[in-house]
Structures are given as structure tokens and as C-alpha cells.
Scaffold this motif. Sequence first.
Motif, PDB file in Angstrom:
ATOM      1  N   PHE A  48     -11.725  -1.105   9.829  1.00 13.63           N
ATOM      2  CA  PHE A  48     -11.199   0.056   9.109  1.00 13.63           C
ATOM      3  C   PHE A  48      -9.772  -0.212   8.646  1.00 13.63           C
ATOM      4  O   PHE A  48      -9.409   0.034   7.497  1.00 13.63           O
ATOM      5  N   TYR A  49      -8.954  -0.754   9.549  1.00 14.96           N
ATOM      6  CA  TYR A  49      -7.560  -1.064   9.218  1.00 14.96           C
ATOM      7  C   TYR A  49      -7.483  -2.103   8.098  1.00 14.96           C
ATOM      8  O   TYR A  49      -6.741  -1.935   7.131  1.00 14.96           O
ATOM      9  N   ARG A  50      -8.259  -3.167   8.236  1.00 10.35           N
ATOM     10  CA  ARG A  50      -8.183  -4.259   7.257  1.00 10.35           C
ATOM     11  C   ARG A  50      -8.533  -3.771   5.859  1.00 10.35           C
ATOM     12  O   ARG A  50      -7.860  -4.123   4.885  1.00 10.35           O
ATOM     13  N   LYS A  51      -9.559  -2.944   5.764  1.00  7.22           N
ATOM     14  CA  LYS A  51      -9.969  -2.440   4.454  1.00  7.22           C
ATOM     15  C   LYS A  51      -8.947  -1.458   3.899  1.00  7.22           C
ATOM     16  O   LYS A  51      -8.564  -1.550   2.726  1.00  7.22           O
ATOM     17  N   SER A  52      -8.492  -0.518   4.731  1.00 12.96           N
ATOM     18  CA  SER A  52      -7.566   0.499   4.253  1.00 12.96           C
ATOM     19  C   SER A  52      -6.198  -0.084   3.924  1.00 12.96           C
ATOM     20  O   SER A  52      -5.470   0.466   3.089  1.00 12.96           O
ATOM     21  N   CYS A  53      -5.857  -1.211   4.545  1.00 17.78           N
ATOM     22  CA  CYS A  53      -4.567  -1.852   4.269  1.00 17.78           C
ATOM     23  C   CYS A  53      -4.587  -2.622   2.948  1.00 17.78           C
ATOM     24  O   CYS A  53      -3.544  -2.978   2.416  1.00 17.78           O
ATOM     25  N   GLY A  54      -5.783  -2.892   2.429  1.00 20.38           N
ATOM     26  CA  GLY A  54      -5.902  -3.555   1.134  1.00 20.38           C
ATOM     27  C   GLY A  54      -5.722  -5.060   1.161  1.00 20.38           C
ATOM     28  O   GLY A  54      -5.494  -5.691   0.124  1.00 20.38           O
ATOM     29  N   ARG A  55      -5.856  -5.655   2.340  1.00 22.88           N
ATOM     30  CA  ARG A  55      -5.627  -7.091   2.467  1.00 22.88           C
ATOM     31  C   ARG A  55      -6.576  -7.899   1.585  1.00 22.88           C
ATOM     32  O   ARG A  55      -6.145  -8.701   0.751  1.00 22.88           O
ATOM     33  N   ASP A  56      -7.858  -7.697   1.760  1.00 27.59           N
ATOM     34  CA  ASP A  56      -8.831  -8.510   1.016  1.00 27.59           C
ATOM     35  C   ASP A  56      -8.798  -8.229  -0.476  1.00 27.59           C
ATOM     36  O   ASP A  56      -8.965  -9.140  -1.289  1.00 27.59           O
ATOM     37  N   ALA A  57      -8.574  -6.963  -0.838  1.00 24.37           N
ATOM     38  CA  ALA A  57      -8.518  -6.615  -2.264  1.00 24.37           C
ATOM     39  C   ALA A  57      -7.375  -7.355  -2.950  1.00 24.37           C
ATOM     40  O   ALA A  57      -7.532  -7.899  -4.056  1.00 24.37           O
ATOM     41  N   ARG A  58      -6.214  -7.391  -2.297  1.00 28.07           N
ATOM     42  CA  ARG A  58      -5.057  -8.064  -2.894  1.00 28.07           C
ATOM     43  C   ARG A  58      -5.247  -9.579  -2.932  1.00 28.07           C
ATOM     44  O   ARG A  58      -4.919 -10.236  -3.928  1.00 28.07           O
ATOM     45  N   VAL A  59      -5.790 -10.136  -1.859  1.00 30.12           N
ATOM     46  CA  VAL A  59      -6.012 -11.583  -1.821  1.00 30.12           C
ATOM     47  C   VAL A  59      -7.006 -12.004  -2.908  1.00 30.12           C
ATOM     48  O   VAL A  59      -6.818 -13.022  -3.588  1.00 30.12           O
ATOM     49  N   LYS A  60      -8.059 -11.209  -3.091  1.00 28.97           N
ATOM     50  CA  LYS A  60      -9.026 -11.517  -4.145  1.00 28.97           C
ATOM     51  C   LYS A  60      -8.376 -11.426  -5.519  1.00 28.97           C
ATOM     52  O   LYS A  60      -8.676 -12.214  -6.426  1.00 28.97           O
ATOM     53  N   GLN A  61      -7.493 -10.433  -5.685  1.00 24.51           N
ATOM     54  CA  GLN A  61      -6.802 -10.271  -6.959  1.00 24.51           C
ATOM     55  C   GLN A  61      -5.953 -11.486  -7.279  1.00 24.51           C
ATOM     56  O   GLN A  61      -5.899 -11.938  -8.426  1.00 24.51           O
ATOM     57  N   LEU A  62      -5.294 -12.025  -6.263  1.00 27.27           N
ATOM     58  CA  LEU A  62      -4.436 -13.188  -6.458  1.00 27.27           C
ATOM     59  C   LEU A  62      -5.213 -14.493  -6.608  1.00 27.27           C
ATOM     60  O   LEU A  62      -4.945 -15.289  -7.500  1.00 27.27           O
ATOM     61  N   TRP A  63      -6.159 -14.715  -5.698  1.00 29.24           N
ATOM     62  CA  TRP A  63      -6.776 -16.032  -5.568  1.00 29.24           C
ATOM     63  C   TRP A  63      -8.225 -16.101  -6.048  1.00 29.24           C
ATOM     64  O   TRP A  63      -8.770 -17.201  -6.167  1.00 29.24           O
ATOM     65  N   GLY A  64      -8.831 -14.964  -6.313  1.00 34.08           N
ATOM     66  CA  GLY A  64     -10.214 -14.966  -6.784  1.00 34.08           C
ATOM     67  C   GLY A  64     -11.167 -15.637  -5.816  1.00 34.08           C
ATOM     68  O   GLY A  64     -11.073 -15.440  -4.593  1.00 34.08           O
TER      69      GLY A  64
END
Length: 219
Positions: A195-211
Amino acid sequence: MPIRNSIRVVLLAIVLFLGTIAQHKAHAAGTETLIVAGGCFWCVEADFEKVPGVIGAVSGYTGGKTKNPTYKEVSRGGTGHYEAVKITFNPSRVSREELLSMFFRSVDPTDAGGQFCDRGESYRTAIFVSDKAEKTLAEAAKAEAQATLGRKIVTPILSTQRFYKAEDYHQDYYKGKKLVITRAGPKSQASAYKFYRKSCGRDARVKQLWGSAAPFAGG
């Protein structure tokens, strides 16, 4: 039991004990460590423990001056410590260069103020090196990542300082079963972590940067 037999038993026990120590040293000699800071140490630990060749990862604190820091002290700021992870790996299975490449692609190395929703000095990124060879590899990985990303990377490469293991409840938090209270209600540690990891936006931002080059985005 005759004295002679007793002596034999003691000698055998000593030999076995010394053999165990020798095996442990031989095993340890075949491992290396890499210490990185990538924001929340729960996430970094969870990511790198999935990598084949990684023997284990430990969450902790390093880079500051406060001795034996607590989580409360570090997260409050002023200690100079980073939330960091010590990764132990078998270099015959995964190289330091590969781990460094994965590290850069698992964080936002352009952010100097923290990582994702976590802000402040303890959540900054960093790589810690213990000698010239490690520094050279880290600098090369940083340069390669910067060229690939096409943006300035602010992650510093710092000299290794004492690493303090974090409190037991932080270790392997991502797979813990203990019930904790979150803003979404009571959850197991493992569920709270997701829940924390998703709500913190970690994966969304990493995907945005690195695809597709992001090795861990998606949890």
C-alpha cells in the motif's frame, strides 16, 4: 567414559568447530557487499533480495555522525544519516557493475531532496564505496546512467562509513505478517508495504524515468 575416550570426543568437537569456522570464512571470502541509499530502505531491500546472486540485504543507517541512531532520530533529520541498505552478493553470479546499473534504474537519481513521497536528508540517494576500485566502478555506472537518461544525476558517491543495522521490525518488512495500523486501516506488514509503495508513487516515477529498463517497477 574412559579419560582417553573423553579426550577423543573433545578433540573431535574442536576439529568440527574449527572446520565450521573455516567453511564460514571460505564462504564469506566469496562474497562482496554494496551499500546504497535509495529512499525508503524497505523498498530497496525488497528489490535487491529478488536479484539472483544476492545473498541478502539489510536495512540500516549510514553516512552521518550520530552513533547508534534510531529510526525516529534519522527520520526527524539532523543526524546526517541516510536510510541505506547493505547488499551482500556473490560476484560470480552477479557483478557489482550489474547491481549499480540496477540501482540507478530503481530510483529517481535526479532528485536531490528525497525520493518520491519521502522528503528530507535521510531519503536522499547515495552510493558508498570503500576503495578506489569501487569508486571507479560507481563513477562509471553513474556516467552511463546519466548518458542513458539524458539528465543530470545528483546521486553522490561517498566514502563508506559505519553502517548501523536498523531496528529488527524494519528487516524484511515487505514480507512481514505482523498487524500494523495504516491510514487505510489495519493491515499485515506485507500488505502495508504494498500500500505504501503504490501510494508513494515509487514505481510510477521510476517507470516514467526509465521505462522498460526499470528492473523492479511493479513491486
